[in-house]
Design a protein around this motif. Structure first.
Motif, short mmCIF file in Angstrom:
data_model
loop_
_atom_site.label_atom_id
_atom_site.label_comp_id
_atom_site.label_asym_id
_atom_site.label_seq_id
_atom_site.Cartn_x
_atom_site.Cartn_y
_atom_site.Cartn_z
N ALA A 1 0.90 -1.17 0.03
CA ALA A 1 0.07 0.07 0.01
C ALA A 1 1.05 1.29 0.03
CB ALA A 1 -0.89 -0.01 1.07
N GLY A 2 2.08 1.25 0.64
CA GLY A 2 2.69 2.43 0.54
C GLY A 2 3.47 2.73 -0.80
N GLU A 3 3.30 1.68 -1.72
CA GLU A 3 3.91 1.99 -3.28
C GLU A 3 2.84 2.77 -3.99
OE1 GLU A 3 6.98 1.15 -3.28
OE2 GLU A 3 7.02 0.12 -1.57
N PHE A 4 1.55 2.84 -3.56
CA PHE A 4 0.56 3.42 -4.24
C PHE A 4 -0.21 4.50 -3.60
CE2 PHE A 4 1.00 -1.12 -5.29
CZ PHE A 4 1.23 -1.11 -6.60
N ARG A 5 -0.70 5.25 -4.52
CA ARG A 5 -1.76 6.40 -3.97
C ARG A 5 -3.16 6.24 -4.58
NH1 ARG A 5 0.30 10.95 -6.03
NH2 ARG A 5 -1.40 11.04 -7.57
N PHE A 6 -3.95 5.78 -3.61
CA PHE A 6 -5.45 5.60 -4.03
C PHE A 6 -6.25 6.81 -4.05
CE2 PHE A 6 -3.67 1.72 -2.27
CZ PHE A 6 -3.94 0.92 -3.12
N GLU A 7 -6.88 7.25 -5.17
CA GLU A 7 -7.69 8.32 -5.25
C GLU A 7 -9.18 7.99 -5.07
OE1 GLU A 7 -6.51 10.15 -8.88
OE2 GLU A 7 -4.70 10.56 -8.23
N ASN A 8 -9.88 8.77 -4.24
CA ASN A 8 -11.17 8.69 -4.19
C ASN A 8 -11.93 7.44 -3.42
OD1 ASN A 8 -11.43 11.20 -5.70
ND2 ASN A 8 -11.73 10.19 -7.55
N MET A 9 -10.92 6.74 -2.94
CA MET A 9 -11.52 5.38 -2.05
C MET A 9 -10.63 5.07 -0.97
SD MET A 9 -10.03 2.64 -5.05
CE MET A 9 -9.85 3.86 -6.42
N ASN A 10 -9.84 5.67 -0.75
CA ASN A 10 -9.16 5.68 0.64
C ASN A 10 -8.50 4.31 0.82
OD1 ASN A 10 -9.66 8.32 1.21
ND2 ASN A 10 -11.83 7.65 2.19
N GLY A 11 -8.08 3.64 -0.23
CA GLY A 11 -7.57 2.21 -0.02
C GLY A 11 -8.58 1.16 0.67
N ILE B 1 -5.84 4.63 -8.99
CA ILE B 1 -4.60 4.25 -8.45
C ILE B 1 -3.30 4.85 -9.19
CG2 ILE B 1 -4.65 2.25 -9.85
CD1 ILE B 1 -3.44 0.72 -7.19
N LYS B 2 -2.40 5.53 -8.25
CA LYS B 2 -1.27 5.94 -8.98
C LYS B 2 0.04 5.44 -8.12
CE LYS B 2 -3.57 9.16 -11.25
NZ LYS B 2 -3.96 8.80 -12.66
N ALA B 3 1.18 5.17 -8.89
CA ALA B 3 2.09 4.77 -8.54
C ALA B 3 3.20 5.59 -7.75
CB ALA B 3 3.08 3.84 -9.61
N GLN B 4 3.62 5.63 -6.50
CA GLN B 4 4.39 6.60 -5.82
C GLN B 4 5.80 6.30 -6.11
OE1 GLN B 4 2.03 6.51 -2.02
NE2 GLN B 4 2.33 8.82 -2.42
N THR B 5 6.14 4.97 -6.22
CA THR B 5 7.52 4.57 -6.42
C THR B 5 7.79 3.56 -7.51
OG1 THR B 5 7.30 2.46 -5.12
CG2 THR B 5 7.63 4.48 -3.74
N VAL B 6 9.03 3.38 -8.10
CA VAL B 6 9.43 2.51 -8.98
C VAL B 6 8.67 1.04 -8.86
CG1 VAL B 6 11.20 1.49 -10.47
CG2 VAL B 6 11.28 3.77 -9.82
N VAL B 7 8.95 0.54 -7.63
CA VAL B 7 8.30 -0.90 -7.44
C VAL B 7 6.67 -0.72 -7.74
CG1 VAL B 7 7.60 -2.53 -5.69
CG2 VAL B 7 9.85 -1.51 -5.83
N GLY B 8 5.94 0.09 -7.34
CA GLY B 8 4.78 0.56 -7.62
C GLY B 8 4.21 0.63 -9.11
N LEU B 9 5.10 1.27 -9.94
CA LEU B 9 5.00 1.40 -11.22
C LEU B 9 4.95 0.13 -11.93
CD1 LEU B 9 4.62 3.50 -13.77
CD2 LEU B 9 7.02 3.69 -13.80
N TYR B 10 6.19 -0.87 -11.39
CA TYR B 10 6.45 -2.17 -12.04
C TYR B 10 4.94 -3.19 -11.92
CZ TYR B 10 11.39 -1.00 -12.79
OH TYR B 10 12.46 -0.65 -13.41
N VAL B 11 4.59 -2.87 -10.73
CA VAL B 11 3.44 -3.99 -10.25
C VAL B 11 2.24 -3.48 -11.31
CG1 VAL B 11 1.59 -4.42 -8.61
CG2 VAL B 11 4.09 -4.36 -8.16
N LEU B 12 1.97 -2.15 -11.44
CA LEU B 12 1.02 -1.60 -12.36
C LEU B 12 1.33 -2.14 -13.88
CD1 LEU B 12 0.25 1.98 -11.11
CD2 LEU B 12 -1.16 -0.11 -10.81
N TRP B 13 2.63 -1.87 -14.26
CA TRP B 13 2.87 -2.49 -15.66
C TRP B 13 2.70 -3.67 -15.70
CZ3 TRP B 13 3.42 -0.81 -20.26
CH2 TRP B 13 3.60 0.59 -20.46
N ALA B 14 3.00 -4.55 -14.78
CA ALA B 14 2.83 -6.06 -14.80
C ALA B 14 1.40 -6.60 -14.70
CB ALA B 14 3.64 -6.58 -13.34
#
Length: 107
Positions: free
Chosen positions: A30-40, A61-74
């Motif tokens: 959860a620390g790798e992402f920012r959840f908008e309009n739903m509070n996680g 959902i937006k990635a806040q770190t590179v790891v988060g970006l990799y998870v979204l891309w995956a």
């Protein structure tokens, strides 16, 4: 292959299983992402996972770190690959069209 219905049900089951696994990854990381309009919330995270799987990206959902970006891309690439693979499988199962040419018929 036993039936088309079974193939479709197994495919949908596989899609939803992957959506839930990535939703679990979003909650664990959860620390790798920012959840908008739903509070996680759990429902919001599952919805975001579904949107990422069926589209390229999500407004929720937006990635806040590179790891988060990799998870979204995956997840996006997995969804694209599964869709292409499913279409290829069903196209291969379609019966060959008939022909009016006598030389091409296999009577």
């Amino acid at each position: 292959m036993r039936s088309y219905r079974r193939t479709v049900l197994l495919l949908l089951h596989n899609y939803f299983e992957i959506i839930f696994w990535f939703a679990a990854a979003y909650l664990v990381l959860a620390g790798e992402f920012r959840f908008e309009n739903m509070n996680g919330s759990l429902v919001g995270v599952i919805y975001s996972s579904f949107v990422v799987m069926t589209n390229f990206g999500s407004p929720g959902i937006k990635a806040q770190t590179v790891v988060g970006l990799y998870v979204l891309w995956a997840q996006s690439i997995t969804g694209l690959f599964m869709t292409l693979l499913s279409l290829a499988r069903f196209i291969a199962l379609l019966p060959a069209p008939g022909t009016l040419e006598k030389g091409e018929r296999q009577d």
